[in-house]
Write a protein that holds these residues in place. Structure first.
Motif, PDB file in Angstrom:
ATOM      1  N   VAL A  54       0.965  -1.024  -0.062  1.00  0.00           N
ATOM      2  CA  VAL A  54      -0.107   0.078  -0.047  1.00  0.00           C
ATOM      3  C   VAL A  54       0.842   1.180  -0.288  1.00  0.00           C
ATOM      4  CG1 VAL A  54      -1.445   1.310   1.301  1.00  0.00           C
ATOM      5  CG2 VAL A  54      -2.028  -1.163   1.101  1.00  0.00           C
ATOM      6  N   ASN A  55       0.800   2.046  -1.100  1.00  0.00           N
ATOM      7  CA  ASN A  55       1.522   3.357  -1.133  1.00  0.00           C
ATOM      8  C   ASN A  55       0.741   4.568  -0.798  1.00  0.00           C
ATOM      9  OD1 ASN A  55       3.805   1.952  -2.170  1.00  0.00           O
ATOM     10  ND2 ASN A  55       2.719   1.817  -4.314  1.00  0.00           N
ATOM     11  N   SER A  56       1.361   5.516  -0.089  1.00  0.00           N
ATOM     12  CA  SER A  56       0.764   6.767   0.293  1.00  0.00           C
ATOM     13  C   SER A  56       1.523   7.730   0.022  1.00  0.00           C
ATOM     14  CB  SER A  56       0.296   6.580   1.843  1.00  0.00           C
ATOM     15  OG  SER A  56      -0.238   7.805   2.238  1.00  0.00           O
ATOM     16  N   THR A  57       0.866   9.017  -0.506  1.00  0.00           N
ATOM     17  CA  THR A  57       1.610  10.109  -0.764  1.00  0.00           C
ATOM     18  C   THR A  57       1.009  11.196   0.144  1.00  0.00           C
ATOM     19  OG1 THR A  57       0.374  10.615  -2.582  1.00  0.00           O
ATOM     20  CG2 THR A  57       2.544   9.763  -3.064  1.00  0.00           C
ATOM     21  N   GLU A  58       0.165  10.884   1.057  1.00  0.00           N
ATOM     22  CA  GLU A  58      -0.362  11.776   1.940  1.00  0.00           C
ATOM     23  C   GLU A  58       0.547  12.501   2.737  1.00  0.00           C
ATOM     24  OE1 GLU A  58      -3.893  11.703   5.507  1.00  0.00           O
ATOM     25  OE2 GLU A  58      -2.702   9.986   5.162  1.00  0.00           O
ATOM     26  N   ASN A  59       0.386  13.993   2.598  1.00  0.00           N
ATOM     27  CA  ASN A  59       1.040  14.950   3.499  1.00  0.00           C
ATOM     28  C   ASN A  59       0.502  14.734   4.994  1.00  0.00           C
ATOM     29  OD1 ASN A  59       1.529  17.350   5.118  1.00  0.00           O
ATOM     30  ND2 ASN A  59       2.073  18.157   3.180  1.00  0.00           N
ATOM     31  N   LEU A  60       1.341  14.045   5.962  1.00  0.00           N
ATOM     32  CA  LEU A  60       1.003  13.894   7.356  1.00  0.00           C
ATOM     33  C   LEU A  60       0.968  15.109   8.085  1.00  0.00           C
ATOM     34  CD1 LEU A  60       3.015  10.556   8.134  1.00  0.00           C
ATOM     35  CD2 LEU A  60       0.500  10.858   7.298  1.00  0.00           C
ATOM     36  N   GLU A  61       1.519  16.117   7.738  1.00  0.00           N
ATOM     37  CA  GLU A  61       1.633  17.236   8.482  1.00  0.00           C
ATOM     38  C   GLU A  61       0.058  17.865   8.472  1.00  0.00           C
ATOM     39  OE1 GLU A  61       3.696  18.109  10.109  1.00  0.00           O
ATOM     40  OE2 GLU A  61       5.859  17.581   9.662  1.00  0.00           O
ATOM     41  N   ARG A  62      -0.324  17.953   7.178  1.00  0.00           N
ATOM     42  CA  ARG A  62      -1.610  18.671   6.964  1.00  0.00           C
ATOM     43  C   ARG A  62      -2.737  17.833   7.367  1.00  0.00           C
ATOM     44  NH1 ARG A  62      -1.732  21.233   0.715  1.00  0.00           N
ATOM     45  NH2 ARG A  62       0.322  22.397   1.194  1.00  0.00           N
ATOM     46  N   ALA A  63      -2.558  16.358   7.252  1.00  0.00           N
ATOM     47  CA  ALA A  63      -3.753  15.508   7.929  1.00  0.00           C
ATOM     48  C   ALA A  63      -3.647  15.738   9.434  1.00  0.00           C
ATOM     49  CB  ALA A  63      -3.355  14.004   7.507  1.00  0.00           C
ATOM     50  N   HIS A  64      -2.841  15.780  10.175  1.00  0.00           N
ATOM     51  CA  HIS A  64      -2.571  15.840  11.733  1.00  0.00           C
ATOM     52  C   HIS A  64      -3.327  17.241  11.810  1.00  0.00           C
ATOM     53  CE1 HIS A  64      -1.979  13.821  15.094  1.00  0.00           C
ATOM     54  NE2 HIS A  64      -0.664  14.754  15.586  1.00  0.00           N
TER      55      HIS A  64
END
Length: 399
Positions: free
Chosen positions: A336-346
């Motif tokens: 499973v690949n992810s390019t999510e921006n974790l800073e923005r998600a948090h």
């Protein structure tokens, strides 16, 4: 073949339900903006600030830092209005009109002091990790948070990653790994923490006394300001900076935040530049029926992808910020690949919690729990002995 997460999956929050555009429009107060003060405008503060301000619900009101150069850098990097107030003292920032929430990204030794002050001023708090620098500070923060009635989000941003939640639900809760007995945490190679820092006079626009705060008051040294993580007075080095993240991931996935003992070793093997925290370190933390190992070096000697590798009786899971690979004992591996921006998600989860539509994914208890194995490992490193959880609770001056 890898599996990419869909936009809907990326927007799943702690409740597991999708936060859609329609549901956002129904959020109470969605048309009013949250005024934010950034306290600690260095490199990390600017990264967290950018993540929060990328959400249209937030707007910058103030930038607070003890160094005028950092305030100017933040003003430019965050592309804020010139109307944003620049201040030196956090006390002033907390009294400014329009400040509803603060980001605290100051050095570790100031976290508890600043967060307690912000909560006392009835501000919501996004607090960078590690949540506390001294183990005794946990009670002060807990009391301040309870009195405030506000939201506190700790900066362990993996907790808001959609693929982390997917792994939690589809791998761990489904027990596809069988019995997990081992978690190997690896993160090497930090060029920022091995650069040369020549000595220089204290800049006129830097308030050194405010930087020191509760730490021992010593004469100004450029390296102490510019790379405070080198020194135990201000930060716990790799154990606090990195182990905090990966121990949090392992404890969360395995529903076990009760480390029993820790040993740690390492040293300053190459970088004889005045630092006192090790340039290379390893730790082994024992839980009731599994072990966590941690390896980290600021030196460019390893190419391992930063990740947590879980080993179970029925398979392996390599979990990183970019996705995961699940390898069952028999059958095909799943990627499973992810390019999510974790800073923005948090940041989005923090604002959702302020709006009352979600709980914070990394509340104070999660932050304190992630700090326990770190504090045990730090004490084990300092004393060259095995430290139990009970030992930690009995210490009077753990840092």
């Amino acid at each position: 073949m890898g599996v990419s997460l869909t936009r809907r999956e990326l927007m799943k929050g702690v409740s597991g339900t999708a936060f859609t555009a329609a549901s956002y429009r129904r959020v109470a107060g969605a048309n009013s903006r949250i005024g934010v003060a950034l306290i600690g405008a260095g490199r990390r503060g600017r990264e967290v600030g950018a993540g929060l301000l990328a959400d249209s619900r937030a707007e910058a009101v103030a930038i607070c830092d003890i160094y005028d150069v950092q305030r100017s850098r933040a003003l430019a990097a965050l592309k804020t209005s010139d109307a944003v107030k620049q201040v030196v003292a956090h006390e002033e920032a907390l009294t400014l009109p329009g400040v509803d929430a603060v980001i605290i990204a100051a050095p570790d030794h100031l976290h508890a002091t600043l967060a307690a002050a912000a909560l006392a001023a009835r501000k919501h708090v996004y607090l960078e990790k590690p949540t506390i620098h001294r183990w005794q500070e946990r009670a002060v923060l807990a009391e301040a948070l309870e009195r405030s009635g506000k939201i506190l989000q700790c900066g362990t941003q993996q907790r808001s990653g959609a693929h982390y939640w997917r792994a939690k639900h589809e791998i761990f809760e489904a027990r596809r790994l069988g019995k997990v007995v081992y978690a190997r945490c690896v993160w090497h190679n930090f060029p920022w923490q091995r650069r040369e820092i020549p000595p220089a006079p204290k800049p006129a626009g830097l308030d050194w006394e405010r930087f020191l705060g509760p730490a021992p008051h010593v004469p100004y040294e450029t390296v102490r300001y510019d790379s405070w993580r080198y020194f135990p007075e201000y930060g716990g080095g790799l154990l606090a900076d990195i182990l905090t993240h990966w121990a949090d991931v392992a404890q969360w996935m395995l529903d076990d935040d009760a480390p029993q003992s820790a040993v740690a070793d390492g040293g300053i093997y190459v970088l004889k530049d005045g630092r006192r925290n090790p340039d290379t370190t390893s730790a082994l933390i024992q839980y009731r029926d599994w072990n966590l190992s941690f390896e980290s070096s600021v030196l460019s000697i390893r190419n391992d992808r930063p990740s947590v590798l879980f080993e179970g009786t029925e398979g392996l899971l390599d979990l990183s910020r970019e996705g995961y690979k699940f390898t069952p004992q028999s059958g095909k591996a799943k990627i499973v690949n992810s390019t999510e921006n974790l800073e923005r998600a948090h940041a989005r989860n923090f604002l959702d919690a302020i709006a009352g539509t979600r709980k914070p994914n990394a509340g104070l208890q999660a932050g304190i729990s992630a700090t326990r194995p770190v504090q045990m490992a730090l004490e084990a490193y300092r004393t060259a002995r095995r430290i139990t959880s009970a030992d930690l609770d009995q210490l009077k001056s753990a840092t």
